[in-house]
Design an enzyme around this catalytic site. Structure first.
Site, PDB file in Angstrom:
ATOM      1  CG  ASP A 138     -23.673 -39.781 -14.331  1.00 43.73           C
ATOM      2  OD1 ASP A 138     -24.108 -38.831 -15.442  1.00 43.73           O
ATOM      3  OD2 ASP A 138     -24.021 -39.395 -13.148  1.00 43.73           O
ATOM      4  CD  GLU A 154     -29.722 -40.402 -11.018  1.00 40.56           C
ATOM      5  OE1 GLU A 154     -28.507 -40.555 -11.055  1.00 40.56           O
ATOM      6  OE2 GLU A 154     -30.367 -39.165 -11.443  1.00 40.56           O
ATOM      7  CD  GLU A 159     -23.031 -34.528 -11.802  1.00 39.18           C
ATOM      8  OE1 GLU A 159     -23.414 -35.201 -11.027  1.00 39.18           O
ATOM      9  OE2 GLU A 159     -23.357 -34.392 -13.048  1.00 39.18           O
TER      10      GLU A 159
END
Length: 716
Positions: free
Chosen positions: A381, A307, A409
């Site tokens: 993820d 990332e 998240e």
């Protein structure tokens, strides 16, 4: 005027008492309500004999004294010598005199250096309770375990408890930035006030250490994996040293994230090539500098070439080159390198789920012995549900460290009640089949499958500076449950929920039974109203708040939800079978065979591994479209049931926490309906089918849901 002042003062005192309940987590130490039980405890505990004098020993005796005094309603004093009173004797192996050792008959070979023994013993016809361990930190863990017995109203007669942690490194990863923002943080700003450190030590730092020690967590990574090299400068290292001093008596080591490009950014060098001798020497000098200041510094956590983060691949090197260079730097001081395996590339978007395995499995056996590869629980993820990561069990010569996400998240942030130990347990119990049936992920993580020397579990922290630490009162249970499972990956999440409820609220069975059931069912509810039957990564972009299955305009294909659900007129789901991306081949043959076959693949993972026709018949007889729609509705119904459960237990909970949870459940119910309606309206375009009986019709259009924007959603 006086009466108004008195009312105002009363309100302040009431709020303060309620806020303290929120703040104290599971260390409430409330006075035991059952008078008979309290009397029985008092007859067995008339004092504390503390035999140690280290910082940890003093901390232990103070915690035991305060906890027992509060719970038993009378002062329990600490003394240094044994008398005729029934006492709790606390001390490590080296501090026990021959009389106590003879009376206890303890074999310290039964525990490791962090383990403890709690045992009922008799000396000169007087009963005592001994809490001991090889080291003082083991005694500390034993004391918290003993206090938990009292908190949960368990018997302390004829005790014979022998317990050791099953993993070496039990650590929180704080995604905290130096400006006090928290990436994916939903409970306020970072605990670490870098501006005031090192001279101002917030009481929160001490209470944070207490909370972690009470559940066996022995490490903390203070900084974000998207690292800032400034943390490695002298200005910040003296601040880190101050925190390390606070945490040390509680057995907690400090770790930092290492930005791979730090030699350029703070060292004035022109490269960060791990094969460059100047770079290796820079890191060795930096490690020596850190260990001179913090002798028990744990080591570095590294996110590299992921990332946009810099890494060895920037210089044509590989993960082994980068990890081993850093490992050499910390090895002389006993440090470790935790190298994250979370990698995916825009240049290989065939199947993001395959990339970490493809990149790391060939490196098995090439890392230095003080390197542990940190792997997320699933291959994408931290989704509400993912099959276990195929790397687990696939690297017999390389220890793997589990990475769970405690912060929510992808699970509604801190506004949704989701009991995550249920998710953690599901992953840990998964069978990799790598050495035949029974080769569970837990056995990989604790090192027993391949006899790994270094083992660990990491959890991305859900902690901020909110009064209640975690934003949602029930999110405290996820921090607690993570610690308990890091200590013992074989614990049952229902037992953990029971412990947490009794320690945090009360021991009344009329409260415990329904609320525990609510907690246990909460994770499945979230899966149902967000991503049933193996759907994944269909949240809105950037902030990851709410549904966004329509998102298709992001620059990289694997950032877009349409990449993952692949809905069309023929069906829905990502084909990872042999006829698709063949991601199943990354699992052991037995597991691959189960996942590859549409008939044997667990329905909870169906759309993860297969693109399935809308008319496909599920095991309950419904076609896929109807079954999926009914799952979305079931999730909404489950949240409604959670509301009803909570509304019935008001008399057992202080008013502030009751109202907090009540309001948050209202939000969760609204957002569960939002997820259901938005997703079903979007997927209905492709299925062309009506909603089945039992599924509520949306009150808004798809265009309405697609128009919603959330520029100030937290955790960006």
């Amino acid at each position: 005027m006086i009466s108004l002042r008195l009312i105002f003062l009363f309100l302040i005192i009431s709020f303060s008492a309620s806020a303290q309940k929120d703040y104290k987590l599971w260390l409430q130490y409330d006075k035991i309500a059952n008078t008979d039980l309290r009397t029985k405890y008092l007859s067995d505990i008339q004092g504390i004999v503390s035999l140690g004098n280290s910082e940890t020993a003093v901390t232990s005796s103070k915690e035991l004294e305060n906890g027992l005094t509060e719970m038993l309603g009378t002062k329990i004093t600490v003394k240094s010598k044994l008398d005729q009173a029934s006492s709790i004797i606390i001390g490590s192996e080296s501090s026990l005199n021959s009389e106590i050792q003879k009376a206890s008959e303890i074999d310290f070979n039964q525990i490791n250096d962090e383990g403890f023994i709690i045992k009922s013993i008799s000396i000169k016809n007087k009963k005592h309770i001994l809490i001991s361990g090889k080291k003082d930190v083991g005694v500390l863990y034993g004391i918290y375990s003993f206090l938990r017995l009292i908190q949960t109203n368990k018997s302390i007669q004829n005790l014979d408890i022998i317990d050791s942690p099953k993993t070496n490194i039990r650590i929180l990863n704080h995604w905290d930035n130096l400006d006090r923002t928290v990436e994916r943080g939903y409970a306020g700003f970072s605990l670490w006030n870098w501006q005031k450190l090192p001279d101002f030590i917030d009481q929160r730092y001490i209470d944070y250490a207490r909370a972690n020690a009470s559940i066996g967590i022995n490490g903390t990574v203070l900084t974000n994996v998207n690292a800032n090299a400034l943390i490695l400068t002298p200005q910040y290292l003296e601040k880190v040293e101050a925190l390390a001093k606070v945490f040390r008596p509680y057995g907690i080591k400090v770790y930092l994230t290492a930005r791979f490009s730090a030699p350029i950014e703070i060292g004035g060098l022109k490269t960060a090539d791990p094969k460059d001798a100047a770079i290796a020497n820079w890191w060795k000098a930096k490690a020596k500098e850190i260990y001179t200041i913090i002798p028990d510094f744990g080591g570095f956590l590294v996110k590299a070439n992921s990332e946009g983060q810099p890494g060895p691949q920037n210089y044509g090197r590989d993960h082994v080159d980068g990890a081993n260079m850093l490992a050499d730097a910390v090895a002389p001081f006993g440090g470790i390198i935790m190298w994250r395996a979370f990698v995916y590339s825009e240049h290989d978007a065939n199947d993001r789920a395959k990339q970490a395995y493809a990149e790391f499995q060939p490196y098995d056996g090439k890392f230095k012995e003080n390197v542990i590869v940190q792997v997320k629980n699933g291959a994408i993820d931290f989704q509400p549900r993912e099959p276990f990561h195929p790397l687990f069990g696939a690297t017999p010569k390389t220890p793997l460290m589990m990475e769970f996400q405690i912060t929510q998240e992808y699970l509604g942030f801190s506004t949704h009640l989701v009991y995550l130990p249920k998710l953690f347990q599901e992953v840990l119990e998964s069978d990799t089949y790598q050495k035949g049936k029974g080769s569970t992920v837990a056995k990989v993580v604790d090192g027993t499958l391949y006899k790994n020397k270094i083992t660990g579990i990491a959890g991305v922290a859900n902690i901020g500076n909110d009064i209640n630490w975690t934003g949602h009162p029930f999110a405290q249970a996820n921090w607690y449950g993570f610690g308990r499972l890091a200590w013992n990956p074989y614990l049952d999440s229902e037992i953990i929920a029971d412990e947490w409820l009794r320690s945090t609220f009360c021991n009344d069975e009329n409260f415990i039974r329904p609320v525990k059931e609510m907690m246990i069912n909460s994770r499945e509810a979230v899966v149902n109203y967000m991503t049933p039957l193996g759907l994944h990564h269909i949240m809105d972009t950037g902030h990851h708040y709410g549904p966004g299955p329509w998102v298709s305009n992001l620059s990289r294909p694997e950032w877009n939800p349409v990449y993952y659900h692949k809905a069309d007129k023929n069906g829905i789901g990502f084909d990872r079978s042999k006829t698709g991306t063949n991601a199943v081949a990354q699992y052991a043959p037995e597991a691959a065979k189960i996942f590859d076959n549409l008939e044997t693949c667990p329905e909870k993972d169906l759309l993860w591994f297969h693109h399935v026709p809308w008319d496909y018949k599920l095991k309950d007889g419904h076609n896929l479209w109807d079954g999926m729609a009914l799952k979305y509705q079931e999730g909404v119904n489950q949240v409604k049931a959670m509301q009803e459960t909570w509304n019935k237990i008001e008399k057992y909970v202080d008013s502030q926490r009751f109202k907090e949870v009540q309001m948050l459940l209202n939000i969760q119910y609204k957002e569960a309906k939002w997820w259901r309606d938005a997703c079903l309206l979007y997927f209905q375009q492709y299925s062309g089918k009506e909603l089945p009986i039992g599924v509520e019709k949306p009150t808004q259009s798809l265009e309405y849901f697609q128009s919603l924007k959330f520029p100030f959603a937290p955790g960006n």
